[in-house]
Design an enzyme around this catalytic site. Structure first.
Site, PDB file in Angstrom:
ATOM      1  N   ASP A  52       0.821  -1.206   0.000  1.00  0.00           N
ATOM      2  CA  ASP A  52       0.000   0.000   0.000  1.00  0.00           C
ATOM      3  C   ASP A  52       0.857   1.258   0.000  1.00  0.00           C
ATOM      4  O   ASP A  52       1.942   1.290   0.593  1.00  0.00           O
ATOM      5  CB  ASP A  52      -0.900   0.036   1.247  1.00  0.00           C
ATOM      6  CG  ASP A  52      -1.939  -1.071   1.244  1.00  0.00           C
ATOM      7  OD1 ASP A  52      -2.169  -1.658   0.178  1.00  0.00           O
ATOM      8  OD2 ASP A  52      -2.512  -1.328   2.319  1.00  0.00           O
ATOM      9  N   ARG A  53       0.335   2.279  -0.629  1.00  0.00           N
ATOM     10  CA  ARG A  53       1.072   3.548  -0.698  1.00  0.00           C
ATOM     11  C   ARG A  53       1.490   4.087   0.677  1.00  0.00           C
ATOM     12  O   ARG A  53       2.637   4.501   0.853  1.00  0.00           O
ATOM     13  CB  ARG A  53       0.224   4.587  -1.433  1.00  0.00           C
ATOM     14  CG  ARG A  53       0.916   5.924  -1.606  1.00  0.00           C
ATOM     15  CD  ARG A  53       0.106   6.849  -2.475  1.00  0.00           C
ATOM     16  NE  ARG A  53       0.819   8.095  -2.720  1.00  0.00           N
ATOM     17  CZ  ARG A  53       0.417   9.026  -3.564  1.00  0.00           C
ATOM     18  NH1 ARG A  53      -0.699   8.852  -4.258  1.00  0.00           N
ATOM     19  NH2 ARG A  53       1.107  10.129  -3.744  1.00  0.00           N
TER      20      ARG A  53
END
Length: 234
Positions: A52-53
């Site tokens: 995930d970012r």
């Protein structure tokens, strides 16, 4: 942008991704991503997995199609040992265990994942590493790679990761929320957070490729280390 290269050989390259950076280009292709930056210095870069970012930590890329195929197979067969460290609000009980709860995307809110019987199989092992009055440091090992898996399973256990805007309150972590006797210095007008992003870090990847054992590790980033240091103070 200079990347933190954890390991590199003729087959793979492992990067310690900073929180906030994309693993691969988005649809607009205007923001920097690990893949785009790596492609400037490497003729071939193959995406094996993503994180995930807002999550920081280890991510590996293959340098050739054959390696990409083999690594992808390791992820699909769950033969890739993937471990994360996260700061959790409160203490999870029991303090170690396995969450086997299927995950699917919410029909009401896009980009939000939920536990649902019609979802895809999702398995997460967890173990509390260190406990504090209000928080816990927890190690997670994921056997499947679903979107937001650790974040969703942690919520399923009745808790949330610190600074999680999607599955928690998203509140930044400040020293005053850790230590009751904390006072601002005379030079400070407002207290600055010591942690203001998702407190989740991919710190270990262990696997075997072509007869070679890889044991990769990325230490906790500075903001998470600083948070733990404050929590450990009496």
């Amino acid at each position: 942008m200079k990347l933190d290269i954890v390991f590199e050989d003729e087959k793979i390259i492992a990067v310690n991704k900073p929180s906030g950076m994309l693993s691969i280009p988005d649809r607009a292709n205007v923001q920097p991503s690990l893949k785009a930056i790596l492609q400037k210095d490497h003729e071939n870069i193959f995406v094996v997995h993503r994180i995930d970012r807002p999550t920081s930590g280890l991510i590996i890329f293959a340098k050739d199609a054959d390696t990409h195929k083999k690594l992808s197979a390791l992820f699909l067969s769950h033969d890739m040992d993937k471990r994360y460290l996260g700061l959790v609000n409160g203490t999870i009980y029991p303090e170690s265990g396995t969450v086997n709860a299927a995950i699917m995307e919410s029909k009401e809110k896009t980009s939000i994942m939920i536990v649902h019987s019609k979802g895809k199989e999702s398995i997460t092992d967890y173990e509390t590493v260190e406990k504090f009055p209000l928080y816990s440091l927890v190690e997670f090992r994921i056997h499947t790679g679903r979107t937001h898996q650790i974040r969703v399973h942690t919520k399923y256990l009745g808790h949330s990761l610190v600074c999680d805007e999607l599955y928690g309150d998203g509140q930044p972590l400040k020293v005053s929320s850790i230590r009751k006797n904390y006072k601002l210095s005379k030079l400070e007008e407002d207290e600055k957070p010591i942690l203001s992003r998702l407190a989740l870090h991919s710190y270990k990847l262990n696997f075997e490729l072509d007869g070679k054992n890889y044991a990769l590790e990325a230490p906790l980033p500075k903001d998470m280390r600083a948070s733990l240091q404050q929590m450990r103070k009496k």
